[in-house]
Design a protein around this motif. Structure first.
Motif, PDB file in Angstrom:
ATOM      1  N   ARG A  93       0.827  -1.213   0.000  1.00  0.00           N
ATOM      2  CA  ARG A  93       0.000   0.000   0.000  1.00  0.00           C
ATOM      3  C   ARG A  93       0.858   1.259   0.000  1.00  0.00           C
ATOM      4  N   PHE A  94       1.985   1.202   0.690  1.00  0.00           N
ATOM      5  CA  PHE A  94       2.917   2.331   0.672  1.00  0.00           C
ATOM      6  C   PHE A  94       3.359   2.624  -0.756  1.00  0.00           C
ATOM      7  N   TYR A  95       3.767   1.613  -1.488  1.00  0.00           N
ATOM      8  CA  TYR A  95       4.236   1.813  -2.862  1.00  0.00           C
ATOM      9  C   TYR A  95       3.109   2.256  -3.796  1.00  0.00           C
ATOM     10  N   GLN A  96       1.901   1.797  -3.526  1.00  0.00           N
ATOM     11  CA  GLN A  96       0.773   2.183  -4.373  1.00  0.00           C
ATOM     12  C   GLN A  96       0.496   3.686  -4.293  1.00  0.00           C
ATOM     13  N   LYS A  97       0.916   4.323  -3.211  1.00  0.00           N
ATOM     14  CA  LYS A  97       0.743   5.774  -3.093  1.00  0.00           C
ATOM     15  C   LYS A  97       1.477   6.529  -4.208  1.00  0.00           C
ATOM     16  N   PHE A  98       2.502   5.900  -4.758  1.00  0.00           N
ATOM     17  CA  PHE A  98       3.328   6.552  -5.775  1.00  0.00           C
ATOM     18  C   PHE A  98       2.940   6.114  -7.182  1.00  0.00           C
ATOM     19  N   GLY A  99       1.803   5.432  -7.298  1.00  0.00           N
ATOM     20  CA  GLY A  99       1.333   4.993  -8.606  1.00  0.00           C
ATOM     21  C   GLY A  99       1.890   3.653  -9.034  1.00  0.00           C
ATOM     22  N   ALA A 100       2.481   2.895  -8.106  1.00  0.00           N
ATOM     23  CA  ALA A 100       3.069   1.606  -8.447  1.00  0.00           C
ATOM     24  C   ALA A 100       1.995   0.571  -8.753  1.00  0.00           C
ATOM     25  N   GLN A 101       2.319  -0.293  -9.697  1.00  0.00           N
ATOM     26  CA  GLN A 101       1.440  -1.389 -10.094  1.00  0.00           C
ATOM     27  C   GLN A 101       2.121  -2.723  -9.806  1.00  0.00           C
ATOM     28  N   THR A 102       1.319  -3.739  -9.507  1.00  0.00           N
ATOM     29  CA  THR A 102       1.851  -5.086  -9.317  1.00  0.00           C
ATOM     30  C   THR A 102       1.834  -5.819 -10.648  1.00  0.00           C
ATOM     31  N   LEU A 103       2.948  -6.449 -11.014  1.00  0.00           N
ATOM     32  CA  LEU A 103       3.067  -7.123 -12.299  1.00  0.00           C
ATOM     33  C   LEU A 103       2.684  -8.593 -12.169  1.00  0.00           C
ATOM     34  N   PRO A 104       1.982  -9.136 -13.164  1.00  0.00           N
ATOM     35  CA  PRO A 104       1.590 -10.547 -13.136  1.00  0.00           C
ATOM     36  C   PRO A 104       2.740 -11.446 -13.574  1.00  0.00           C
ATOM     37  N   VAL A 105       3.764 -11.535 -12.749  1.00  0.00           N
ATOM     38  CA  VAL A 105       4.969 -12.280 -13.103  1.00  0.00           C
ATOM     39  C   VAL A 105       5.259 -13.318 -12.020  1.00  0.00           C
ATOM     40  N   ALA A 106       5.514 -14.553 -12.419  1.00  0.00           N
ATOM     41  CA  ALA A 106       5.971 -15.586 -11.491  1.00  0.00           C
ATOM     42  C   ALA A 106       7.468 -15.359 -11.273  1.00  0.00           C
ATOM     43  N   TYR A 107       7.810 -14.717 -10.186  1.00  0.00           N
ATOM     44  CA  TYR A 107       9.151 -14.182  -9.998  1.00  0.00           C
ATOM     45  C   TYR A 107       9.816 -14.870  -8.805  1.00  0.00           C
ATOM     46  N   ARG A 108      10.520 -15.950  -9.094  1.00  0.00           N
ATOM     47  CA  ARG A 108      11.266 -16.678  -8.062  1.00  0.00           C
ATOM     48  C   ARG A 108      12.747 -16.365  -8.233  1.00  0.00           C
ATOM     49  N   CYS A 109      13.379 -15.938  -7.146  1.00  0.00           N
ATOM     50  CA  CYS A 109      14.785 -15.544  -7.203  1.00  0.00           C
ATOM     51  C   CYS A 109      15.679 -16.658  -6.670  1.00  0.00           C
ATOM     52  N   PRO A 110      16.850 -16.807  -7.272  1.00  0.00           N
ATOM     53  CA  PRO A 110      17.830 -17.738  -6.701  1.00  0.00           C
ATOM     54  C   PRO A 110      18.272 -17.240  -5.330  1.00  0.00           C
ATOM     55  N   GLY A 165      15.789  -7.634 -13.523  1.00  0.00           N
ATOM     56  CA  GLY A 165      15.800  -8.042 -12.131  1.00  0.00           C
ATOM     57  C   GLY A 165      16.489  -9.371 -11.915  1.00  0.00           C
ATOM     58  N   LEU A 166      16.096 -10.385 -12.673  1.00  0.00           N
ATOM     59  CA  LEU A 166      16.621 -11.728 -12.440  1.00  0.00           C
ATOM     60  C   LEU A 166      18.056 -11.898 -12.911  1.00  0.00           C
ATOM     61  N   VAL A 167      18.383 -11.349 -14.081  1.00  0.00           N
ATOM     62  CA  VAL A 167      19.712 -11.559 -14.645  1.00  0.00           C
ATOM     63  C   VAL A 167      20.722 -10.563 -14.093  1.00  0.00           C
ATOM     64  N   LYS A 168      20.396  -9.274 -14.169  1.00  0.00           N
ATOM     65  CA  LYS A 168      21.375  -8.258 -13.778  1.00  0.00           C
ATOM     66  C   LYS A 168      21.484  -8.083 -12.267  1.00  0.00           C
ATOM     67  N   MET A 169      20.349  -8.179 -11.549  1.00  0.00           N
ATOM     68  CA  MET A 169      20.408  -7.947 -10.113  1.00  0.00           C
ATOM     69  C   MET A 169      20.525  -9.234  -9.302  1.00  0.00           C
ATOM     70  N   GLU A 170      19.849 -10.286  -9.727  1.00  0.00           N
ATOM     71  CA  GLU A 170      19.860 -11.523  -8.947  1.00  0.00           C
ATOM     72  C   GLU A 170      20.882 -12.531  -9.448  1.00  0.00           C
ATOM     73  N   GLY A 171      21.481 -12.277 -10.613  1.00  0.00           N
ATOM     74  CA  GLY A 171      22.545 -13.131 -11.106  1.00  0.00           C
ATOM     75  C   GLY A 171      22.097 -14.436 -11.726  1.00  0.00           C
ATOM     76  N   ALA A 172      20.822 -14.544 -12.117  1.00  0.00           N
ATOM     77  CA  ALA A 172      20.329 -15.772 -12.734  1.00  0.00           C
ATOM     78  C   ALA A 172      20.834 -15.889 -14.165  1.00  0.00           C
ATOM     79  N   ASP A 173      21.087 -17.112 -14.599  1.00  0.00           N
ATOM     80  CA  ASP A 173      21.452 -17.366 -15.991  1.00  0.00           C
ATOM     81  C   ASP A 173      20.243 -17.071 -16.875  1.00  0.00           C
TER      82      ASP A 173
END
Length: 221
Positions: A144-161, A197-205
């Motif tokens: 809810r805090f982030y939604q104050k700034f117009g943020a949207q939730t993305l429909p992504v199955a996002y599992r990080c290593p 997010g996954l490749v550059k920040m989380e280091g996933a192949d």
């Protein structure tokens, strides 16, 4: 009056202890990379990523920190984390710092590329996967805090290593705010965000199951 300062500036090295304390108390263990890596990364020249570490201080007290990045090639910003100390919560400091970070990302892109970022994104934990009601409510408040700034939730199955040795994989939700806020987040942009997010920040192949699962979920959304 609160002031925003760059913790990337070597002149602010004395604030490392306070910044570390805020970071350590703000997140669950499986979400935290070693603090030393964050602190040092903001003091190195990066080839493809701009890394910044900011703080919010009142007088000589550091009450909030934010670690964020810019990807000029992708025209994306990334918020690694934002946190307010227990002493600073409930006083509007989180909003001040978040607004400053988003404004700085926009300003960096305008100065370096002449264009605004397409979006700034970050990860949040799913409230429905919390282990108890207190944690569920905390995760909801963050969203809810982030939604104050117009943020949207993305429909992504996002599992990080795992973020560090001995840590588990972590499921996140992706949130993003366009510049200006409220713009469209089409499939192409969502894929770009997931890859950054996954490749550059989380280091996933790029060929890993983490990446393929995320891209497939966007296609089927």
């Amino acid at each position: 009056m609160p002031r925003i300062l760059s913790l990337s500036d070597p002149a602010n090295a004395s604030l490392e202890t306070s910044a570390r304390a805020i970071y350590e108390q703000a997140f669950e263990p499986e979400e935290k990379v070693p603090f030393e890596g964050l602190w040092q990364s903001a003091r190195k020249v990066q080839a493809e990523i701009g890394i910044h570490f900011w703080g919010l201080a009142v007088e000589d007290n550091l009450l909030g920190t934010a670690w964020f990045c810019t990807f000029p090639k992708e025209r994306l910003g990334y918020l690694g984390y934002i946190a307010i100390s227990s002493a600073g919560r409930g006083q509007g400091y989180g909003e001040i710092l978040m607004k400053a970070v988003l404004a700085q990302v926009d300003d960096l892109f305008q100065r370096e590329t002449g264009q605004p970022p397409l979006a700034t994104f970050w990860e949040v934990r799913d409230p429905e996967e919390a282990t108890d009601e207190a944690e569920r409510n905390l995760r909801l408040r963050r969203i809810r805090f982030y939604q104050k700034f117009g943020a949207q939730t993305l429909p992504v199955a996002y599992r990080c290593p795992p973020v560090a040795a001995g840590q588990p994989e972590v499921d996140f939700k992706l949130m993003a705010v366009t510049s200006p806020a409220g713009g469209p987040l089409d499939r192409a942009l969502m894929k770009q965000i997931a890859l950054a997010g996954l490749v550059k920040m989380e280091g996933a192949d790029p060929q890993s199951v983490y990446v393929q699962r995320a891209l497939a979920s966007i296609e089927s959304a």
